[in-house]
Design a protein around this motif. Structure first.
Motif, PDB file in Angstrom:
ATOM      1  N   GLY A  71      39.520  24.083  68.324  1.00 19.65           N
ATOM      2  CA  GLY A  71      38.137  24.621  68.196  1.00 19.65           C
ATOM      3  C   GLY A  71      37.658  25.703  68.721  1.00 19.65           C
ATOM      4  N   ALA A  72      36.755  26.296  68.662  1.00 21.61           N
ATOM      5  CA  ALA A  72      35.982  27.313  69.554  1.00 21.61           C
ATOM      6  C   ALA A  72      35.868  26.832  70.921  1.00 21.61           C
ATOM      7  N   GLY A  73      35.958  27.968  71.827  1.00 23.92           N
ATOM      8  CA  GLY A  73      35.735  27.455  73.419  1.00 23.92           C
ATOM      9  C   GLY A  73      36.931  27.103  74.065  1.00 23.92           C
ATOM     10  N   VAL A  74      37.975  26.799  73.274  1.00 22.63           N
ATOM     11  CA  VAL A  74      38.947  26.194  73.929  1.00 22.63           C
ATOM     12  C   VAL A  74      40.425  27.005  73.832  1.00 22.63           C
ATOM     13  N   SER A  75      40.821  27.432  75.194  1.00 23.56           N
ATOM     14  CA  SER A  75      41.870  28.282  75.115  1.00 23.56           C
ATOM     15  C   SER A  75      43.487  27.655  75.113  1.00 23.56           C
ATOM     16  N   GLY A  76      43.388  26.596  75.655  1.00 22.65           N
ATOM     17  CA  GLY A  76      45.040  26.127  75.767  1.00 22.65           C
ATOM     18  C   GLY A  76      44.958  24.675  75.972  1.00 22.65           C
ATOM     19  N   PRO A  77      45.941  23.959  76.221  1.00 21.87           N
ATOM     20  CA  PRO A  77      47.420  24.634  75.869  1.00 21.87           C
ATOM     21  C   PRO A  77      47.727  25.083  74.621  1.00 21.87           C
ATOM     22  N   LYS A  78      48.764  25.699  74.541  1.00 23.70           N
ATOM     23  CA  LYS A  78      49.264  25.990  73.193  1.00 23.70           C
ATOM     24  C   LYS A  78      49.576  25.054  72.229  1.00 23.70           C
ATOM     25  N   ALA A  79      49.581  25.502  70.841  1.00 25.74           N
ATOM     26  CA  ALA A  79      49.890  24.544  69.925  1.00 25.74           C
ATOM     27  C   ALA A  79      51.222  24.072  70.024  1.00 25.74           C
ATOM     28  N   GLY A  80      51.775  22.818  69.920  1.00 25.24           N
ATOM     29  CA  GLY A  80      52.947  22.230  69.849  1.00 25.24           C
ATOM     30  C   GLY A  80      53.075  21.591  71.367  1.00 25.24           C
ATOM     31  N   THR A  81      52.173  21.859  72.417  1.00 26.21           N
ATOM     32  CA  THR A  81      52.476  21.099  73.597  1.00 26.21           C
ATOM     33  C   THR A  81      52.251  19.698  73.353  1.00 26.21           C
TER      34      THR A  81
END
Length: 324
Positions: A71-81
C-alpha cells in the motif's frame, strides 16, 4: 479468493469466496503459502479467546508467504520476498493484508511450513523464559504440555539457555518427541503423584504452563523458594486458583504471559526476539517440529487434530500448494 471463515460465534467455520483485500496505507499484501494453527483458533470459534474479532472473521493467526504488493507509504521489501507474519486472524485465506512493520523476511533455508509454525510457538517461549521469567543457566525448568505447539519450543529453548528441563506430556510417543527436543527428564502427565516425582528431582525453579488445571496445582506444590510460574494458557479448560498465602510463604512469583499482547504496547521486543530466533534457526540451533502438513481443503481436519490433542509440535495448513 477463498477463505475459511467463522460466520457467527459457535457456528462451524466454512469456506467462502470473497474479494481479494486491497492494502491500506502502511500495509503489505501477502500471498499466503502456509498457515500455522493454534489452540487459540479453537477458542475463537467459541468466542472464548481474549482477542476474538467480531464475526464473520477468517481464522489463522500466523502465516508464511510471499509479498504480493504494498500500500501507499511502504517501500519494501520487493514483491516475491518470502516473509512470515503474525496477524492474529486472516491466515486461512489465499491473500492477507498486514501492517508492513510486522512483515518479516525469513531465512532462505526455512520452508514455508516451518515459517508458518515458527512465530507464536518460538516467540512465546523465548520471551516468556528470557524476558519474563529470567531463566538462568543451571536452573530447573518444568514444561507442562511439553509436546504441544508452545511446550515443545520451551523444551528446546530452555535447554539452549542452559536449564535442566523436565518435560511432562501424555503418552510415550509425545514424551519421546520432548526427549529429542532436549528434555533431561520425562514424566507421564497421568502419573499418580506428579508433585512427588518433581520433588524427587530436586524441585522446580521455573514452571512453563500452557495447560492449567491439576498439573498447575502439582507443579505449584513442587516449586522451590523464589520459583517463577509462567501462565501461558489453559488447554485443560480449567483456570486454577492461586493460593496467595502460599506465594507469600515460599516467595513464589506467578507471571502472566500473553505474547500477542506485547505487539500492542512493546512491539519492538517481539520483533527483536523474532529476529534473534531466525538467527538461531540459521545457526542450526532450532529445529521446528511440524507433525501434520495438510492441504487447505482439510483445514477442519487440522482443527480437529488440535481439539483431540493428536498432534505434536505444530499443525500447518498449506493454503497454496508449494513446488517441490
Amino acid at each position: 479468493m477463498r477463505a475459511y471463515q467463522v460466520p457467527e460465534i459457535d457456528i462451524p467455520p466454512a469456506f467462502v469466496e470473497c474479494e481479494k483485500p486491497e492494502p491500506n496505507v502502511g500495509e503489505t499484501r501477502v500471498k499466503i503459502a502456509c498457515c500455522g494453527l493454534n489452540f487459540a483458533d479453537l477458542l475463537m470459534q467459541k468466542g472464548q479467546y481474549q482477542d476474538t474479532p467480531p464475526a464473520p472473521f477468517t481464522l489463522g493467526m500466523e502465516i508464511a508467504g510471499t509479498i504480493d504488493t504494498h500500500g501507499a507509504g511502504v517501500s519494501g521489501p520487493k514483491a516475491g520476498t518470502r516473509v512470515a507474519v503474525f496477524g492474529g486472524q486472516g491466515g486461512l485465506a489465499e491473500y492477507g493484508c498486514y501492517d508492513a512493520r510486522i512483515v518479516l523476511p525469513i531465512p532462505d533455508a526455512m520452508s514455508m511450513a516451518e515459517a508458518a509454525a515458527f512465530q507464536i510457538a518460538y516467540g512465546t517461549s523465548h520471551l516468556a523464559l528470557g524476558y519474563r521469567a529470567k531463566l538462568k543457566p543451571g536452573e530447573t525448568l518444568l514444561v507442562l504440555g511439553a509436546a504441544g505447539g508452545v511446550g515443545l519450543t520451551a523444551v528446546e529453548i530452555g535447554k539452549l539457555m542452559g536449564a535442566t528441563v523436565i518435560a511432562v506430556a501424555r503418552g510415550a510417543d509425545k514424551l519421546e518427541v520432548a526427549r529429542k527436543a532436549g528434555a533431561d527428564h520425562l514424566i507421564e502427565a497421568d502419573v499418580d503423584d506428579l508433585r512427588g516425582e518433581l520433588k524427587a528431582l530436586g524441585g522446580v525453579d521455573v514452571v512453563y504452563d500452557p495447560v492449567g488445571g491439576d498439573l498447575f496445582k502439582a507443579a505449584f506444590r513442587a516449586c522451590k523458594p523464589e520459583a517463577r510460574i509462567l501462565t501461558i494458557g489453559f488447554a485443560s479448560g480449567d483456570v486454577p486458583k492461586v493460593p496467595a498465602n502460599h506465594l507469600l510463604v515460599k516467595n513464589i512469583d506467578v507471571l502472566g504471559f500473553y505474547w500477542g499482547g506485547y505487539l500492542k504496547f512493546k512491539p519492538e521486543i517481539v520483533t527483536d526476539s523474532l529476529r534473534e530466533l531466525f538467527d538461531w534457526y540459521e545457526q542450526g540451533k532450532l529445529k521446528p517440529h511440524v507433525s501434520h502438513l495438510l492441504p487447505f481443503e482439510q483445514a477442519a481436519d487440522g482443527m480437529e487434530l488440535l481439539r483431540a490433542r493428536k498432534s505434536t509440535g505444530k499443525v500447518v495448513i498449506e493454503v497454496t500448494p508449494q513446488e517441490a
